[in-house]
Structure formats: C-alpha cells, structure tokens
Scaffold this active site. Structure first.
Site, short mmCIF file in Angstrom:
data_model
loop_
_atom_site.label_atom_id
_atom_site.label_comp_id
_atom_site.label_asym_id
_atom_site.label_seq_id
_atom_site.Cartn_x
_atom_site.Cartn_y
_atom_site.Cartn_z
N GLU A 1 -0.91 -8.83 4.69
CA GLU A 1 -0.67 -8.98 6.13
C GLU A 1 -1.97 -8.94 6.94
O GLU A 1 -1.99 -9.28 8.11
CB GLU A 1 0.33 -7.91 6.61
CG GLU A 1 -0.24 -6.54 6.96
CD GLU A 1 -0.63 -5.67 5.76
OE1 GLU A 1 -0.75 -6.20 4.64
OE2 GLU A 1 -0.85 -4.46 5.97
N CYS B 1 0.83 -1.20 0.00
CA CYS B 1 0.00 0.00 0.00
C CYS B 1 0.87 1.26 0.00
O CYS B 1 1.54 1.53 -0.99
CB CYS B 1 -0.97 -0.07 1.18
SG CYS B 1 -2.34 1.07 1.05
N HIS C 1 -3.54 -5.74 0.88
CA HIS C 1 -2.85 -6.01 2.15
C HIS C 1 -2.80 -7.50 2.50
O HIS C 1 -3.70 -8.00 3.17
CB HIS C 1 -3.59 -5.29 3.28
CG HIS C 1 -3.41 -3.82 3.27
ND1 HIS C 1 -2.42 -3.18 3.97
CD2 HIS C 1 -4.11 -2.84 2.65
CE1 HIS C 1 -2.52 -1.87 3.78
NE2 HIS C 1 -3.54 -1.64 2.97
#
Lengths: 220, 79
Positions: free
Chosen positions: A196, A86, A194
């Site tokens: 994660e 990002c 994302h």
C-alpha cells in the site's frame, strides 16, 4: 470492489491502506473499529500495519482477542478476501488464519527499507496481474518479521504454491526467505512488506498497484 | 491462589535475544556462559481455591493467549 480497513489501537498504516484503496478503487474504504462486532458488506478486509495494542505480550496477540476478529474469521470462512500487511500478517498468524509465527528479526534490529521480492505465484486473487517470477520492490518496516514454521508446514506451503512473495536478500532471517503466504483456500494473504506504500510514484514507486488491480479484477 | 507461568521458546526455535544476551555476558567477562535462552514470567492472582481447577484453567489461558504454541512452550506453577 468494496473494502474495509480494521483500526486497532496503535494501528499506524490504516490511513495508508485506506488512501491506497481509494486511489485504486475510486471508492472510500470503510474504517472499522476493533470493538465493532460486524463488518459492513465488503469484498476485501485489510488488517493494516502498526503496533496494535503496543505489541503487548506478542505482536498481534492482543488484536487477535478483539471483538471484530469473530467477524473477520466468518468473512474468511465464507471465502471473503483478507489482506494482512505487516502487523496485519502478525495478527493473521496469531489468529490461526495463517500458519506459522512471526518472530524477532534475526539481526534484532528494526528494518526499514525498500526490499526486492520475487513474486512466486500469479495463481491468486492477490497476484494475478503480476508475472510469476517477476521482481518487485516494496518497503518493509518491522522488528518482528522473521517468519517461522516447522519443516512440515514449510514443505506444505511450498508444495501447494502458497508462498506468494520471497525476499531476494533476506532482511530478517525468515525461513526459506518467505515474505508473504496464502491460506489453503487462497483467500487470505499475509505479507510483511507494504504494497500500500507503493501505489503512487510520489511516495517511491508503483509496484504495489498490481496487487490491488489483481483484487479489483478478481473481486469486482 | 497465586500462580506463575513461564513462557519460553521451544527447543530448536532460534532465540536472537538470548544470543545477544549471551554475547553481552561474554563481553562482560563471564566467559563460562554458553547458550542463553530467554522468556517471560507471568504472575497471576486467582480467586480459585481448588489447585486442580486452577491448573486446568491456567492451561487453557496458556493455549488461548499467554503462549503462542507454534513457537513457545509453557510451564505452570501454583504457589
């Protein structure tokens, strides 16, 4: 695999990244402040999501001027792995470690939702545990994720198998539905979604785990 | 010496903000408005007194930070 997460003022996914890394590797990630000039001895450097320096001037532009960037560029030049998520992807394009630029979403709105991605390549340290062509769901949360590069650059990315993830339903106007790309040496990955945030079923999915498992296998 | 730097998107790079501004102007009744493109103005105070040196240094500032030359172009005005 030893890892570090860079913390810029107004990074806000640094702890998500550290939590995911600890969950996946069993080791704490080193948190490295943007004003440090050296990295600890690590295999992977993560540039996290957020709004570094309040997105002043252009998103990622100020972060690219911070002291730690010299060490990150040296790490990448030595072949060390760098993952920009990002805002981290925006910093990597500003720094020239990745080609192109990320612009305001075509629809002008901040987009925050899970998106379907096609894994375009499994030939990389970041995607080797995925099947080529597999569909995964990662969340996106950005206002400036509209990937732009000239046609020559886009053709080169396609020709060299450097587009790693493509949106199945383009949320931001990105050229050729690009969600994530590799550098030429294939050790630097930038992506807007994302991974994660999807390593634990409690937070909505586990499709991101394979990205970290790939890195662990490649770098340990 | 004062300088002004204009940073705008290169021709051909989509400008969704400019487009939205154009639509809004049309909505206000300014029907003659066609394409709108927007950008940034950066005003700088410089201690440099030599205009040529100032210009060279501003060019470097634009290349290194003020503009992202992948998507933007810049113009420098010494005042």
């Amino acid at each position: 695999m030893k890892s570090a997460v860079i913390v810029f003022p107004a990074s806000n996914c640094d702890r998500d990244a550290a939590t995911a890394l600890e969950e996946m590797t069993g080791k704490k990630a080193a948190m490295v402040w943007h004003q440090d000039s050296e990295l600890p001895d690590v295999d992977l450097v993560v540039l996290p999501g957020g709004f570094s320096y309040g997105d002043y001037l252009r998103c990622g532009a100020m972060a690219n001027q911070s002291k730690i960037m010299g060490a990150i560029k040296a790490h990448a030049a030595k072949g060390g792995a760098v993952l920009g998520i990002c805002n981290g992807f925006q910093v990597l394009t500003e720094s020239g470690l990745l080609p192109g630029a990320l612009m305001r979403n075509a629809g002008l709105k901040f987009v925050c939702k899970p998106v379907s991605l096609r894994v375009e390549e499994s030939q990389s340290s970041f995607t080797r545990k995925y099947e080529k062509g597999q569909t995964v769901t990662f969340p996106v949360a950005h206002g400036e994720g509209n990937y732009y590069a000239d046609d020559e650059t886009l053709n080169r990315l396609d020709g060299e198998g450097r587009v790693m993830f493509r949106y199945q339903d383009n949320p931001n106007g990105s050229a050729r539905d690009i969600a994530g790309i590799l550098n030429q040496k294939r050790n630097v990955l930038g992506l807007m979604p994302h991974p994660e945030r999807v390593v634990d079923p409690l937070t909505g999915g586990t499709d991101g785990r394979k990205l970290f498992e790939s890195l662990i296998e490649a770098l340990s | 010496m004062k300088a002004r730097v204009f940073v705008t998107l290169k021709n051909g790079v989509l400008d969704p903000q400019g487009k939205a501004i154009g639509h809004a102007l049309n909505g206000l009744g300014f029907e003659s408005v066609g394409e709108v493109r927007q950008g940034k103005v950066i005003d700088l105070d410089l201690s440099e007194t030599d205009a040529a040196k100032a210009k060279a240094s501003l060019k470097e500032m634009c290349e290194k930070l003020l503009a992202n030359t992948v998507i933007e172009k810049y113009e420098i005005e010494i005042r």
